[in-house]
Design a protein around this motif. Structure first.
Motif, PDB file in Angstrom:
ATOM      1  N   GLY A   1       0.875  -1.408   0.078  1.00  0.00           N
ATOM      2  CA  GLY A   1       0.198  -0.287  -0.523  1.00  0.00           C
ATOM      3  C   GLY A   1       1.021   1.498  -0.165  1.00  0.00           C
ATOM      4  O   GLY A   1       0.591   1.928   0.755  1.00  0.00           O
ATOM      5  N   ALA A   2       1.777   1.145  -0.721  1.00  0.00           N
ATOM      6  CA  ALA A   2       2.801   2.400  -1.047  1.00  0.00           C
ATOM      7  C   ALA A   2       2.279   3.710  -0.799  1.00  0.00           C
ATOM      8  O   ALA A   2       2.773   4.827  -0.884  1.00  0.00           O
ATOM      9  N   ALA A   3       1.045   3.640  -2.316  1.00  0.00           N
ATOM     10  CA  ALA A   3       0.680   4.935  -2.678  1.00  0.00           C
ATOM     11  C   ALA A   3       1.697   5.919  -2.783  1.00  0.00           C
ATOM     12  O   ALA A   3       2.965   5.526  -4.219  1.00  0.00           O
ATOM     13  N   SER A   4       1.244   6.859  -2.513  1.00  0.00           N
ATOM     14  CA  SER A   4       2.098   7.879  -3.323  1.00  0.00           C
ATOM     15  C   SER A   4       4.058   8.492  -3.104  1.00  0.00           C
ATOM     16  O   SER A   4       4.187   8.520  -3.817  1.00  0.00           O
ATOM     17  N   GLY A   5       4.036   7.569  -1.864  1.00  0.00           N
ATOM     18  CA  GLY A   5       5.367   7.452  -1.419  1.00  0.00           C
ATOM     19  C   GLY A   5       5.538   8.575  -0.007  1.00  0.00           C
ATOM     20  O   GLY A   5       6.205   8.886   0.080  1.00  0.00           O
ATOM     21  N   THR A   6       4.464   9.430   0.329  1.00  0.00           N
ATOM     22  CA  THR A   6       4.777   9.885   1.733  1.00  0.00           C
ATOM     23  C   THR A   6       5.364   8.890   2.677  1.00  0.00           C
ATOM     24  O   THR A   6       7.319   9.592   3.172  1.00  0.00           O
ATOM     25  N   THR A   7       5.082   8.102   3.142  1.00  0.00           N
ATOM     26  CA  THR A   7       5.778   7.181   4.194  1.00  0.00           C
ATOM     27  C   THR A   7       6.813   6.434   3.907  1.00  0.00           C
ATOM     28  O   THR A   7       7.660   6.457   4.477  1.00  0.00           O
TER      29      THR A   7
ATOM     30  N   GLU B   1       1.951  -1.367  -4.327  1.00  0.00           N
ATOM     31  CA  GLU B   1       0.697  -0.439  -4.937  1.00  0.00           C
ATOM     32  C   GLU B   1      -0.290  -0.941  -5.998  1.00  0.00           C
ATOM     33  O   GLU B   1       0.478  -1.526  -6.858  1.00  0.00           O
ATOM     34  N   TYR B   2      -1.291  -0.609  -5.876  1.00  0.00           N
ATOM     35  CA  TYR B   2      -2.673  -1.635  -7.096  1.00  0.00           C
ATOM     36  C   TYR B   2      -2.634   0.167  -7.782  1.00  0.00           C
ATOM     37  O   TYR B   2      -2.958  -0.604  -9.261  1.00  0.00           O
ATOM     38  N   SER B   3      -2.752   1.095  -7.934  1.00  0.00           N
ATOM     39  CA  SER B   3      -3.949   2.283  -7.925  1.00  0.00           C
ATOM     40  C   SER B   3      -2.167   2.451  -8.906  1.00  0.00           C
ATOM     41  O   SER B   3      -1.458   3.062  -8.747  1.00  0.00           O
TER      42      SER B   3
ATOM     43  N   ILE C   1       0.711   5.295  -7.277  1.00  0.00           N
ATOM     44  CA  ILE C   1       1.937   4.847  -8.419  1.00  0.00           C
ATOM     45  C   ILE C   1       2.824   5.588  -8.930  1.00  0.00           C
ATOM     46  O   ILE C   1       4.485   5.472  -8.719  1.00  0.00           O
ATOM     47  N   LYS C   2       2.209   6.393  -9.801  1.00  0.00           N
ATOM     48  CA  LYS C   2       3.251   7.226 -10.601  1.00  0.00           C
ATOM     49  C   LYS C   2       4.361   8.177 -10.109  1.00  0.00           C
ATOM     50  O   LYS C   2       5.502   8.910  -9.752  1.00  0.00           O
ATOM     51  N   GLY C   3       4.232   8.543  -8.570  1.00  0.00           N
ATOM     52  CA  GLY C   3       3.816   9.551  -7.689  1.00  0.00           C
ATOM     53  C   GLY C   3       5.593   8.803  -6.552  1.00  0.00           C
ATOM     54  O   GLY C   3       6.395   9.610  -6.436  1.00  0.00           O
TER      55      GLY C   3
ATOM     56  N   ILE D   1      14.296   1.957  -3.287  1.00  0.00           N
ATOM     57  CA  ILE D   1      13.081   1.969  -3.515  1.00  0.00           C
ATOM     58  C   ILE D   1      12.548   1.226  -4.733  1.00  0.00           C
ATOM     59  O   ILE D   1      13.241   1.681  -6.189  1.00  0.00           O
ATOM     60  N   ALA D   2      12.199  -0.239  -4.500  1.00  0.00           N
ATOM     61  CA  ALA D   2      11.357  -0.646  -5.642  1.00  0.00           C
ATOM     62  C   ALA D   2       9.740  -0.720  -5.751  1.00  0.00           C
ATOM     63  O   ALA D   2       9.253  -0.895  -4.966  1.00  0.00           O
ATOM     64  N   PRO D   3       9.254  -0.148  -6.724  1.00  0.00           N
ATOM     65  CA  PRO D   3       7.962   0.616  -6.527  1.00  0.00           C
ATOM     66  C   PRO D   3       7.686  -0.386  -7.501  1.00  0.00           C
ATOM     67  O   PRO D   3       8.183  -1.304  -8.659  1.00  0.00           O
ATOM     68  N   VAL D   4       6.703  -1.017  -7.407  1.00  0.00           N
ATOM     69  CA  VAL D   4       5.473  -2.656  -7.707  1.00  0.00           C
ATOM     70  C   VAL D   4       4.053  -2.723  -8.270  1.00  0.00           C
ATOM     71  O   VAL D   4       3.687  -1.930  -6.962  1.00  0.00           O
TER      72      VAL D   4
END
Lengths: 211, 249
Positions: A67-73, A90-92, A96-98, A109-112
């Motif tokens: 649930g990484a969302a746009s990466g605030t935390t 992140e699902y959305s 996830i673009k952020g 950070i590895a965004p998936v």
């Protein structure tokens, strides 16, 4: 706590990407280093720390973040983890673009793009993690968390789960919901700490577990 | 895997997935824009015909296609300048126009023309990208209908997961929910009505055909989303057979 600095009742992390404010947080200079304020109202982990929880995140850990969302935390985790890596699921595809932008300016950070309900979707990356954090507002958030802990959390590893009462039930009292979730979780792993996020978030609980 | 490899691999893969989804989003936006442009063309056409009838009502009645009408009037809207229609112009009931009026009518026509061009370009874009990305679906349905179905479903992934009965109703939500609330009759078809195998049929077999075509549409969508086989032609053949059967009844 390693990597987290407290000053005048506020908390900060040392910025891994100085001069940049990720989500509008304040930047301060101290001893020639730049620190980013960790805002409790914006980040549930930030709120948990301000309410007294030791999140036990060490700089050399590998973290699975659901649930990484746009990466605030995630940005603060990235500050702390000078030797580790964060796999952020992140699902959305909109938010996830952020996270992708953030990942490009930081090395750990590895965004998936994936669904945390299906842990197999991200088995390409690491087989096990030292630390799992989940912040997903779904009715079955406890089940999702357990599924991921079972598959990925190391023996003796730490997990943090943010529970939003209102995404489980609209009408039942929050304590009843929290108790139910805790019972489910403690069947499989040990709950070592819990903290309510009031006044930063309403009807949220963060629990810490050990495998 | 090292830390750097993990980060790089995840970044590459996520960006690729995002750009794949984005090309579908471009298509959906184009379909929605086309819808708006078509609506505005209809209104502007009506206004223009009404206006130009003051000067040359016979031509307006004669030429039903707005594209053709616009082409004829491209050089001049003055009826005496239209050589091909000189006979009609001489006996026209419309009133004469002065230079000032001619200019404003030409400006309005120009605007209509640019809308027509925009529509053609949007259609060309939609056709080519549907053919590239959804070969099966675009063969079974007309590319424009395929794109409209896709836009209504919200994406190929969503469409591939839909039951055929939902696809049959796409575009007929208003009628469907009116029926579910207890008023009216259930709709037989939504967007699929526009298909050449559905529209010409009489009411009863038309519902059967729409149901049949919806089934084939879902198959084609699944082939496009999950597989790489090219069976669009076969599916179309089956649909044509069914159409002929129903037409004979």
């Amino acid at each position: 706590m390693p990597g987290i600095f407290q000053r005048e009742g506020l908390i900060y992390t040392e910025s891994a990407d100085p001069t940049k404010s990720v989500y509008g947080e304040n930047l301060i200079e101290f001893d020639g280093k730049e620190y980013r304020r960790w805002v409790g109202k914006r980040s549930k982990v930030g709120a948990a720390i301000q309410n007294g929880m030791d999140i036990e995140l060490r700089p050399d850990m590998n973290v699975l973040y659901l649930g990484a969302a746009s990466g605030t935390t995630v940005s603060h985790f990235s500050d702390i983890l000078t030797d580790g890596v964060i796999v952020g699921v992140e699902y959305s595809d909109t938010v996830i673009k952020g996270l992708v932008n953030l990942a490009e300016s930081r090395g750990n950070i590895a965004p998936v793009l994936g669904n945390a309900r299906n842990p197999e979707e991200y088995e390409d990356y690491l087989d096990e993690y030292d630390y799992i954090f989940q912040d997903i507002s779904q009715r079955d958030q406890a089940e999702i968390f357990l599924k991921n802990c079972e598959k990925y959390l190391k023996e003796g590893g730490t997990g943090l789960l943010a529970i939003k009462a209102r995404s489980i039930s609209d009408s039942r009292p929050e304590n009843e919901i929290f108790d139910e979730v805790k019972e489910k979780i403690s069947d499989r792993v040990d709950i070592v700490d819990e903290v309510n996020l009031d006044p930063y978030e309403k009807e949220h609980l963060v629990i810490k577990i050990k495998n | 895997m090292s830390k750097e490899d993990i980060v790089d691999q995840a970044l590459d893969q996520t960006k690729e997935e995002l750009s794949e989804q984005d090309s579908e989003k471009h298509l959906i936006k184009a379909v929605k824009t086309l819808e708006v442009v078509e609506g505005s063309i209809n209104e502007k056409e009506e206004r223009f015909r009404d206006w130009y009838s003051l000067h040359f009502p016979e031509l307006v009645d004669e030429i039903r296609d707005i594209g053709q009408l616009a082409k004829i009037l491209d050089d001049s809207v003055q009826r005496d300048d239209l050589e091909a229609f000189s006979e009609m112009a001489e006996s026209s009931n419309g009133s004469e126009i002065r230079e000032k009026q001619k200019e404003i009518i030409e400006t309005v026509l120009e605007d209509l023309n640019s809308n027509l061009e925009l529509r053609d370009e949007l259609e060309a874009y939609i056709k080519s990208s549907v053919k590239d990305e959804m070969p099966n679906l675009s063969k079974l349905l007309d590319p424009i209908i395929a794109a409209q179905i896709l836009a209504q479903a919200g994406g190929l992934d969503e469409l591939a997961k839909m039951p055929a009965s939902t696809v049959q109703m796409l575009g007929a939500e208003k009628a469907l929910f009116r029926y579910l609330r207890g008023n009216g009759t259930p709709p037989k078809h939504g967007i699929l009505f526009e298909h050449e195998f559905v529209r010409p049929l009489p009411s009863n077999p038309r519902g059967k055909m729409a149901r049949f075509l919806a089934n084939k549409t879902v198959m084609a969508a699944r082939l496009d989303n999950y597989g790489d086989k090219d069976k669009g032609e076969d599916l179309r053949q089956e649909a044509r057979q069914k159409f002929q059967e129903l037409k004979g009844e």
